[in-house]
Design a protein around this motif. Structure first.
Motif, mmCIF file in Angstrom:
data_model
loop_
_atom_site.group_PDB
_atom_site.id
_atom_site.type_symbol
_atom_site.label_atom_id
_atom_site.label_comp_id
_atom_site.label_asym_id
_atom_site.label_seq_id
_atom_site.Cartn_x
_atom_site.Cartn_y
_atom_site.Cartn_z
ATOM 1 N N HIS A 23 2.817 -30.426 41.690
ATOM 2 C CA HIS A 23 1.882 -30.501 39.980
ATOM 3 C C HIS A 23 0.894 -28.861 40.487
ATOM 4 C CE1 HIS A 23 -1.116 -30.673 36.796
ATOM 5 N NE2 HIS A 23 -0.864 -30.233 36.587
ATOM 6 N N ILE A 24 1.671 -27.523 40.252
ATOM 7 C CA ILE A 24 1.101 -26.477 40.785
ATOM 8 C C ILE A 24 -0.418 -26.058 39.440
ATOM 9 C CG2 ILE A 24 0.897 -24.029 40.982
ATOM 10 C CD1 ILE A 24 4.125 -25.107 41.777
ATOM 11 N N MET A 25 -0.904 -25.692 40.056
ATOM 12 C CA MET A 25 -2.474 -25.133 39.475
ATOM 13 C C MET A 25 -2.719 -24.009 39.021
ATOM 14 S SD MET A 25 -6.845 -26.438 38.649
ATOM 15 C CE MET A 25 -7.359 -26.272 39.763
ATOM 16 N N VAL A 26 -2.768 -23.175 38.330
ATOM 17 C CA VAL A 26 -2.996 -21.716 38.932
ATOM 18 C C VAL A 26 -4.096 -21.390 37.979
ATOM 19 C CG1 VAL A 26 -1.970 -19.336 38.486
ATOM 20 C CG2 VAL A 26 -0.200 -21.330 38.205
ATOM 21 N N VAL A 27 -5.305 -20.489 38.759
ATOM 22 C CA VAL A 27 -6.682 -20.651 38.553
ATOM 23 C C VAL A 27 -5.997 -18.543 38.246
ATOM 24 C CG1 VAL A 27 -9.095 -19.995 39.118
ATOM 25 C CG2 VAL A 27 -6.851 -21.580 40.113
ATOM 26 N N LEU A 28 -6.510 -18.696 36.953
ATOM 27 C CA LEU A 28 -6.754 -17.116 35.746
ATOM 28 C C LEU A 28 -8.506 -17.146 35.458
ATOM 29 C CD1 LEU A 28 -4.300 -17.522 33.460
ATOM 30 C CD2 LEU A 28 -3.143 -16.819 36.247
ATOM 31 N N ARG A 29 -7.794 -15.174 36.244
ATOM 32 C CA ARG A 29 -9.572 -14.799 35.611
ATOM 33 C C ARG A 29 -9.909 -13.955 34.548
ATOM 34 N NH1 ARG A 29 -10.751 -14.341 42.315
ATOM 35 N NH2 ARG A 29 -8.152 -14.190 41.840
ATOM 36 N N LEU A 30 -10.361 -13.703 34.280
ATOM 37 C CA LEU A 30 -10.474 -12.122 32.961
ATOM 38 C C LEU A 30 -11.528 -11.256 33.645
ATOM 39 C CD1 LEU A 30 -10.307 -13.487 29.166
ATOM 40 C CD2 LEU A 30 -8.441 -12.401 30.278
ATOM 41 N N VAL A 31 -10.723 -9.872 34.120
ATOM 42 C CA VAL A 31 -11.559 -9.012 34.917
ATOM 43 C C VAL A 31 -12.094 -7.664 33.507
ATOM 44 C CG1 VAL A 31 -11.074 -10.222 37.024
ATOM 45 C CG2 VAL A 31 -9.645 -7.723 36.056
ATOM 46 N N ALA A 32 -12.996 -7.273 33.824
ATOM 47 C CA ALA A 32 -13.409 -6.014 33.090
ATOM 48 C C ALA A 32 -12.543 -4.760 33.456
ATOM 49 C CB ALA A 32 -14.516 -5.018 33.771
ATOM 50 N N ASP A 33 -11.709 -4.755 32.309
ATOM 51 C CA ASP A 33 -10.667 -3.367 32.747
ATOM 52 C C ASP A 33 -11.135 -1.762 32.703
ATOM 53 O OD1 ASP A 33 -8.233 -1.511 32.258
ATOM 54 O OD2 ASP A 33 -8.188 -1.941 30.273
ATOM 55 N N LEU A 34 -12.053 -1.169 33.393
ATOM 56 C CA LEU A 34 -12.708 0.065 33.670
ATOM 57 C C LEU A 34 -12.295 0.956 33.615
ATOM 58 C CD1 LEU A 34 -15.398 -2.107 36.253
ATOM 59 C CD2 LEU A 34 -14.784 -1.131 33.833
ATOM 60 N N GLY A 35 -10.959 0.722 33.675
ATOM 61 C CA GLY A 35 -9.665 2.436 34.401
ATOM 62 C C GLY A 35 -10.634 3.188 35.252
ATOM 63 N N GLY A 36 -10.967 4.226 34.743
ATOM 64 C CA GLY A 36 -11.889 5.084 35.520
ATOM 65 C C GLY A 36 -13.046 5.120 35.693
ATOM 66 N N ASP A 37 -13.582 4.762 34.360
ATOM 67 C CA ASP A 37 -15.285 5.053 33.611
ATOM 68 C C ASP A 37 -15.615 3.928 33.930
ATOM 69 O OD1 ASP A 37 -14.815 7.479 33.289
ATOM 70 O OD2 ASP A 37 -13.521 6.628 31.444
ATOM 71 N N ILE A 38 -17.124 4.310 34.778
ATOM 72 C CA ILE A 38 -17.759 3.198 35.086
ATOM 73 C C ILE A 38 -19.345 3.567 34.421
ATOM 74 C CG2 ILE A 38 -19.900 1.727 36.780
ATOM 75 C CD1 ILE A 38 -17.390 1.056 38.255
ATOM 76 N N GLU A 39 -19.499 3.031 34.110
ATOM 77 C CA GLU A 39 -21.140 3.156 33.400
ATOM 78 C C GLU A 39 -21.767 2.062 33.617
ATOM 79 O OE1 GLU A 39 -22.264 5.527 31.126
ATOM 80 O OE2 GLU A 39 -20.208 5.760 30.595
ATOM 81 N N GLY A 83 -29.582 -0.812 36.324
ATOM 82 C CA GLY A 83 -28.706 -0.469 37.337
ATOM 83 C C GLY A 83 -28.666 -1.468 38.285
ATOM 84 N N LYS A 84 -28.354 -2.024 37.949
ATOM 85 C CA LYS A 84 -27.964 -4.232 38.664
ATOM 86 C C LYS A 84 -26.530 -4.525 37.960
ATOM 87 C CE LYS A 84 -32.134 -5.349 40.199
ATOM 88 N NZ LYS A 84 -33.100 -5.880 40.326
ATOM 89 N N ASP A 85 -26.035 -3.814 37.646
ATOM 90 C CA ASP A 85 -23.796 -3.805 36.867
ATOM 91 C C ASP A 85 -23.873 -3.023 35.830
ATOM 92 O OD1 ASP A 85 -22.287 -5.808 35.774
ATOM 93 O OD2 ASP A 85 -23.197 -7.233 34.326
ATOM 94 N N ILE A 86 -22.260 -3.130 35.321
ATOM 95 C CA ILE A 86 -22.224 -2.535 34.857
ATOM 96 C C ILE A 86 -22.285 -2.770 32.891
ATOM 97 C CG2 ILE A 86 -20.015 -2.167 36.299
ATOM 98 C CD1 ILE A 86 -18.636 -3.770 35.201
ATOM 99 N N ASP A 87 -22.417 -1.894 32.215
ATOM 100 C CA ASP A 87 -22.523 -2.331 31.544
ATOM 101 C C ASP A 87 -20.538 -2.270 30.309
ATOM 102 O OD1 ASP A 87 -22.956 -1.847 28.685
ATOM 103 O OD2 ASP A 87 -23.842 0.317 28.472
ATOM 104 N N ARG A 88 -21.434 -3.835 30.443
ATOM 105 C CA ARG A 88 -20.496 -4.174 29.334
ATOM 106 C C ARG A 88 -19.933 -4.359 28.289
ATOM 107 N NH1 ARG A 88 -18.476 -6.997 33.501
ATOM 108 N NH2 ARG A 88 -19.351 -7.692 35.477
ATOM 109 N N GLU A 89 -21.354 -3.644 27.424
ATOM 110 C CA GLU A 89 -20.638 -3.928 25.764
ATOM 111 C C GLU A 89 -19.516 -3.309 25.046
ATOM 112 O OE1 GLU A 89 -23.824 -3.723 24.117
ATOM 113 O OE2 GLU A 89 -22.855 -3.946 22.176
ATOM 114 N N TRP A 90 -18.683 -1.921 26.102
ATOM 115 C CA TRP A 90 -17.405 -2.059 25.489
ATOM 116 C C TRP A 90 -16.288 -1.626 26.504
ATOM 117 C CZ3 TRP A 90 -18.399 -1.054 20.842
ATOM 118 C CH2 TRP A 90 -19.637 -0.762 19.704
ATOM 119 N N VAL A 91 -16.969 -3.116 27.049
ATOM 120 C CA VAL A 91 -15.745 -2.687 27.985
ATOM 121 C C VAL A 91 -14.477 -4.202 27.981
ATOM 122 C CG1 VAL A 91 -15.866 -3.632 31.060
ATOM 123 C CG2 VAL A 91 -16.272 -1.725 30.396
ATOM 124 N N ASP A 92 -13.166 -3.963 28.295
ATOM 125 C CA ASP A 92 -12.340 -4.612 27.554
ATOM 126 C C ASP A 92 -11.840 -5.291 28.665
ATOM 127 O OD1 ASP A 92 -11.772 -4.208 24.753
ATOM 128 O OD2 ASP A 92 -10.452 -1.935 25.606
#
Ligand SMILES: Cc1cc2nc3c(=O)[nH]c(=O)nc-3n(C[C@H](O)[C@H](O)[C@H](O)COP(=O)(O)OP(=O)(O)OC[C@H]3O[C@@H](n4cnc5c(N)ncnc54)[C@H](O)[C@@H]3O)c2cc1C
Lengths: 258, 310
Positions: A2-18, A23-32
């Motif tokens: 019985h295999i359990m696979v753990v999946l995670r969604l991550v921010a799709d940042l491309g090249g731009d980080i806001e 000043g402690k996290d990325i701006d997640r407002e418009w991040v896919d």
């Protein structure tokens, strides 16, 4: 198996980080969000194992935005079951290390004997999830795995990659945890009809039976490294450029032309 | 304050990231002791004792440690952990496999991939695939750190620390077994430790061209060869040549990028190189933003001329 696979969604940042205000996290407002690339390989490897030895595959994710859709896709790809795990009191995304107790508890409850996840994620470049799951469960683990071969049912043999073109075959007794780097075969995409069928499935939501690990590392600051100023363009004939580069190497005591 | 540095070695000798991780361990302050755990690894322990700044070397011998598998090595480190304020290892494959297990067994959060030591409890590390730098403070009584070795200079030789044998009984093999290694025989320096890297991208159009145009130059410069993911995916270069976010992170003294556009994921793997030279036929290629020196032109004409001129 019985295999359990753990999946995670991550921010799709491309090249731009806001950087967000504060000043402690990325701006997640418009991040896919997108499925972590290595988790995708872990899922593929699980389905590959299912096809060759008849394992049961259960995909799990910590519940949140976009999770149901990702799990439906996992079903369409060939997972037998999927679960979203509800954890409360979460402020923002849960780090790979913090989710370890929750995921470990789920593995025990589902009766999994092999846990596959991606070797790393953009937020966890180091790849803590598989080794810390191994520790919490008391199971052996291997990271940077590029192929999994079932042996007789009680052990598996994996190819583990090291740096410098070295890889080793490691045999692990089940139950075990693997951090997958690449699946044994290219990732297969599903047909539209299969996907539409899976979209009708409701993904069961189960309550976490363990608490997330409290982050005891405090973020002081997050910043984007300084942009370099751009290159000095060299021109002239090859000889002149070669001379220029040789001079650069000599200046830095790098000259070891063989 | 005392720090335990976990040496990476092949039993016969230390691997280079160890001396670099030592520099980070020394920056934390206090005594630094080194654990050399393996099988017939006396030579590696002796080498560790000669590194400047090391106060003591712990030498653990066991069959179970021959290949530094995660379970026995982590169990040994946890058994030895009591007197230390920090446990440090290089963020190499072995470190990556072992240290999170150690952290979880000690129930502390690991600070991963440290690229800078700000204070004894404050560190810098890359996050978001290397596109941002995070400064973190770890109030743990015991810190587990992994160090991105390319960010630190190697500590010099010149020490004469005592080597003390330690009991390795805790290192029980938890069931994983080493079946065998497949080593790609390297005729050139290893990508991650080479001082010069010559790297090629999609521009080469075939595996033949990739070899034909890059190998002579790399041979002349004594350089390692790297590749972009596009070149790897297209089959021009083997998998383990890939530099970048999902490949290797390199920080050589000189990186020559040939026919590579400079995608952010590629830059994540090489932008810490001291000098970057880029060759590209497109004057607007983003690689020129991070390069120190740029050459606009065709790799198929420039590389042979360049190699001849060297
Ligand atoms: C999740 C994720 C992870 C990734 N990880 C990595 C990674 O680890 N490493 C990596 O490299 N990429 C990675 N990528 C891929 C990355 O986005 C780029 O697609 C890739 O780096 C492009 O490779 P390239 O520069 O060789 O090809 P291209 O972008 O196609 O560039 C080719 C360049 O060669 C130039 N050129 C063409 N012909 C010639 C010639 N005759 N002479 C001179 N110049 C010429 C062109 O002007 C162009 O600039 C990743 C992508 C994703 C989404």
């Amino acid at each position: 198996m019985h295999i359990m696979v753990v999946l995670r969604l991550v921010a799709d940042l491309g090249g731009d980080i806001e950087i967000a205000h504060g000043g402690k996290d990325i701006d997640r407002e418009w991040v896919d969000l997108k499925l972590n690339e290595f988790d995708d390989h872990a899922l593929e490897e699980a389905i590959f194992l299912k096809e060759i030895v008849g394992a049961k595959v259960t995909a799990i994710m910590i519940d949140g935005d976009g999770v149901e859709r990702s799990l439906q896709t996992a079903l369409a790809r060939g997972a037998d079951e999927a679960r979203r795990i509800a954890v409360d009191d979460t402020d923002g995304p849960i780090s790979s290390r913090a989710m370890t107790p929750v995921v470990a508890a789920a593995a025990a409850e589902l009766g999994a004997d092999l846990v596959l996840t991606g070797v790393q994620s953009p937020e966890d470049i180091f790849g803590q999830l598989a080794p810390s799951l191994g520790a919490v469960l008391g199971w052996p683990q291997a990271s940077a795995v590029s192929s999994v071969k079932p042996d007789d049912g009680s052990t598996i043999t994996v190819q583990q990659e090291y740096s410098g073109g070295v890889s080793a075959a490691i045999r692990l007794p089940l139950p075990a945890v693997l951090g997958v780097q690449t699946a044994s075969r290219p990732i297969r995409y599903v047909t539209g009809s299969k996907l539409r069928q899976a979209m009708a499935e409701e993904i069961p939501r189960i309550e976490a039976t363990a608490a997330v690990a409290m982050p005891d590392v405090e973020i002081v600051e997050l910043r984007v490294p300084d942009e370099a100023g751009g290159a000095v363009m060299l021109d002239g004939d090859a000889d002149a450029i070669a001379d220029e580069i040789l001079r650069l190497l000599a200046d830095r005591a790098l000259l070891q032309v063989c | 304050m005392t720090t335990l540095l976990i040496a990476e070695h092949d039993n016969g000798s230390l691997k280079e990231p160890t001396a670099r991780a030592l520099t980070a361990a020394l920056a934390i302050g206090g005594d630094v002791q080194v654990l050399v755990a393996g099988k017939d690894c006396g030579a590696a322990a002796a080498e560790a004792a000669r590194l400047a700044g090391v106060t003591k070397v712990l030498h653990a011998e066991s069959d179970a440690l021959a290949h530094q598998l995660a379970e026995p090595l982590a169990a040994l480190i946890v058994a030895l952990a009591a007197p230390y304020d920090a446990i440090v290892a290089a963020a190499t494959s072995t470190g990556k496999n072992t240290m999170p297990r150690v952290a979880a067994l000690l129930d502390v959060m690991q600070v991963s991939d440290v690229t800078g030591v700000v204070a004894a409890d404050t560190f810098e590390r890359p996050i978001y695939a290397g596109n941002a730098i995070e400064t973190v403070q770890s109030p743990e009584a015991k810190r587990v750190l992994t160090v991105r070795s390319s960010a630190f200079k190697a500590a010099e030789a010149g020490g004469a620390a005592a080597v003390e044998p330690v009991d390795a009984a805790a290192a029980v093999a938890a069931g994983s077994a080493f079946v065998g290694a497949e080593i790609a025989r390297l005729e050139r320096p290893e990508l991650t430790s080479a001082r010069i890297v010559v790297s090629g991208g999609r521009a080469f159009q075939s595996a033949e061209n990739f070899r034909k145009y890059l190998e002579p130059l790399a041979d002349k410069l004594g350089a390692a060869i790297g590749a972009s993911r596009a070149a790897v995916d297209a089959g021009y270069a083997p998998n383990d040549y890939q530099v970048g976010q999902t490949g290797k992170v390199v920080a050589p003294d000189l990186y020559i990028a040939c026919g590579i556009s400079g995608a952010i994921q590629h830059l994540a793997g090489m932008k810490d190189a001291k000098v970057i030279v880029a060759i590209n036929k497109d004057p607007d290629a983003p690689i020129f933003q991070v390069a120190d020196y740029g050459l606009v032109g065709d790799v198929f004409t420039l590389l042979p001329e360049f190699e001849k001129a060297l």
